[in-house]
Write an enzyme that holds these catalytic residues in place. Structure first.
Site, PDB file in Angstrom:
ATOM      1  N   GLU A  13       3.725   4.125   5.931  1.00 36.96           N
ATOM      2  CA  GLU A  13       2.480   3.355   5.823  1.00 36.96           C
ATOM      3  C   GLU A  13       1.475   4.107   4.960  1.00 36.96           C
ATOM      4  O   GLU A  13       1.524   5.332   4.866  1.00 36.96           O
ATOM      5  CB  GLU A  13       1.870   3.144   7.226  1.00 36.96           C
ATOM      6  CG  GLU A  13       2.013   1.743   7.765  1.00 36.96           C
ATOM      7  CD  GLU A  13       1.176   0.678   7.046  1.00 36.96           C
ATOM      8  OE1 GLU A  13       0.821   0.839   5.863  1.00 36.96           O
ATOM      9  OE2 GLU A  13       0.882  -0.329   7.690  1.00 36.96           O
ATOM     10  N   ASP A  14       0.568   3.359   4.371  1.00 35.43           N
ATOM     11  CA  ASP A  14      -0.506   4.005   3.624  1.00 35.43           C
ATOM     12  C   ASP A  14      -1.591   4.543   4.562  1.00 35.43           C
ATOM     13  O   ASP A  14      -2.048   5.668   4.419  1.00 35.43           O
ATOM     14  CB  ASP A  14      -1.106   3.042   2.586  1.00 35.43           C
ATOM     15  CG  ASP A  14      -1.511   1.678   3.169  1.00 35.43           C
ATOM     16  OD1 ASP A  14      -1.323   1.432   4.378  1.00 35.43           O
ATOM     17  OD2 ASP A  14      -2.008   0.838   2.389  1.00 35.43           O
TER      18      ASP A  14
ATOM     19  N   GLY B  28       0.780  -1.245   0.000  1.00 39.57           N
ATOM     20  CA  GLY B  28       0.000   0.000   0.000  1.00 39.57           C
ATOM     21  C   GLY B  28       0.804   1.284   0.000  1.00 39.57           C
ATOM     22  O   GLY B  28       0.340   2.302  -0.511  1.00 39.57           O
TER      23      GLY B  28
ATOM     24  N   ASP C  61      -5.226   2.229  10.845  1.00 39.14           N
ATOM     25  CA  ASP C  61      -6.641   2.019  11.128  1.00 39.14           C
ATOM     26  C   ASP C  61      -6.761   1.597  12.596  1.00 39.14           C
ATOM     27  O   ASP C  61      -6.764   2.439  13.484  1.00 39.14           O
ATOM     28  CB  ASP C  61      -7.098   0.936  10.141  1.00 39.14           C
ATOM     29  CG  ASP C  61      -8.580   0.689  10.154  1.00 39.14           C
ATOM     30  OD1 ASP C  61      -9.328   1.580  10.548  1.00 39.14           O
ATOM     31  OD2 ASP C  61      -9.002  -0.421   9.752  1.00 39.14           O
TER      32      ASP C  61
HETATM   33  P1  IMP Z   1      -4.473  -1.683  11.018  1.00 40.96           P
HETATM   34  O1  IMP Z   1      -3.623  -2.800  11.528  1.00 40.96           O
HETATM   35  O2  IMP Z   1      -5.925  -1.903  11.352  1.00 40.96           O
HETATM   36  O3  IMP Z   1      -4.007  -0.308  11.422  1.00 40.96           O
HETATM   37  O4  IMP Z   1      -4.475  -1.825   9.463  1.00 40.96           O
HETATM   38  C1  IMP Z   1      -3.638  -1.172   8.626  1.00 40.96           C
HETATM   39  C2  IMP Z   1      -3.748  -1.780   7.241  1.00 40.96           C
HETATM   40  O5  IMP Z   1      -5.099  -2.110   6.912  1.00 40.96           O
HETATM   41  C3  IMP Z   1      -3.306  -0.794   6.200  1.00 40.96           C
HETATM   42  O6  IMP Z   1      -1.935  -0.879   5.938  1.00 40.96           O
HETATM   43  C4  IMP Z   1      -4.149  -1.186   5.007  1.00 40.96           C
HETATM   44  O7  IMP Z   1      -3.515  -2.205   4.278  1.00 40.96           O
HETATM   45  C5  IMP Z   1      -5.418  -1.741   5.589  1.00 40.96           C
HETATM   46  N1  IMP Z   1      -6.520  -0.743   5.616  1.00 40.96           N
HETATM   47  C6  IMP Z   1      -7.091  -0.167   6.692  1.00 40.96           C
HETATM   48  N2  IMP Z   1      -8.052   0.690   6.358  1.00 40.96           N
HETATM   49  C7  IMP Z   1      -8.090   0.689   5.003  1.00 40.96           C
HETATM   50  C8  IMP Z   1      -8.878   1.411   4.032  1.00 40.96           C
HETATM   51  O8  IMP Z   1      -9.746   2.259   4.320  1.00 40.96           O
HETATM   52  N3  IMP Z   1      -8.595   1.119   2.741  1.00 40.96           N
HETATM   53  C9  IMP Z   1      -7.649   0.229   2.341  1.00 40.96           C
HETATM   54  N4  IMP Z   1      -6.896  -0.463   3.209  1.00 40.96           N
HETATM   55  C10 IMP Z   1      -7.109  -0.233   4.531  1.00 40.96           C
HETATM   56 MG    MG Z   2      -1.049  -1.767   4.063  1.00 46.01          MG
END
Ligand code: IMP
Ligand code: MG
Length: 188
Positions: A106-107, A51, A110
């Site tokens: 990071e992209d 991403g 979340d």
């Molecule tokens: P976390 O571990 O929940 O913080 O997830 C982070 C990862 O989830 C990111 O690097 C993305 O790959 C994916 N992700 C979370 N939200 C989105 C979104 O709105 N669109 C696309 N990918 C997302």
């Molecule tokens: Mg990602």
């Protein structure tokens, strides 16, 4: 007849257009460049695949201090729009980061589960410093207290794609950030 091809028609709206992205990425690069006044070795920019690809490519070209690249890949969402919480390293760094200044790219953050796991893993390797730079931040969904050092945009709890971000591997090449229609991920 319904098509399986991912198109702009799957988007509800454009959230951040190309010019806003470009302007913010420049600002972030400027801030980052100013925060490392006297490096002994290049700043090691670590992109989280896949991403962060587009964001990192634009960001590093605007950074004005010496940088080196490395990449990691972790298992994340698969085809679902919700995090499982499980994090697996699919590709580790090639570089030894001991004594290096590391900047993780990071992209989107979340729940924070992916990044907090990564940061802990990398800290154990004794870098000189480790900072986090994310294009997007969804503070409302945080499950772990992790505060990025650089944030492009705080966004609401919406599922977004484009500029590197995907759903089921699609839409990464869109040059803007768009909001996916819930009907697209609810039918999967
Ligand atoms: P976390 O571990 O929940 O913080 O997830 C982070 C990862 O989830 C990111 O690097 C993305 O790959 C994916 N992700 C979370 N939200 C989105 C979104 O709105 N669109 C696309 N990918 C997302
Ligand atoms: Mg990602």
């Amino acid at each position: 007849m319904t098509s399986n091809v991912a198109t702009k028609g799957d988007l509800e709206k454009i959230l951040i257009d190309e010019s806003k992205l470009a302007a913010r990425v420049k600002e972030m690069a400027c801030q980052i460049s100013g925060n490392y006044p006297s490096l002994e070795s290049p700043l090691l920019v670590v992109g989280i695949l896949r991403g962060a690809l587009i964001f990192m490519a634009d960001l590093v070209r605007a950074i004005e201090i010496p940088v080196a690249f490395d990449f990691m890949a972790v298992a994340s969402y698969g085809n679902s729009a919700h995090s499982s919480g499980a994090v697996r390293i699919l590709k580790d760094l090639d570089e030894d980061i001991k004594g290096r200044h590391v900047l993780i790219i990071e992209d989107i953050i979340d729940t924070g589960l992916t990044l907090s796991y990564l940061v802990e893993t990398l800290k154990a390797r004794n870098p000189a410093s480790i900072k986090i730079c994310t294009l997007l931040n969804k503070p409302a969904r945080r499950k772990i207290d992790i505060i990025p050092d650089y944030i492009g945009f705080d966004i609401e709890d919406l599922f977004v794609v484009g500029y590197g971000l995907d759903f089921a591997g699609n839409y990464r090449h869109f040059p803007f950030i768009g909001v996916l229609k819930p009907s697209v991920y609810e039918k999967k």
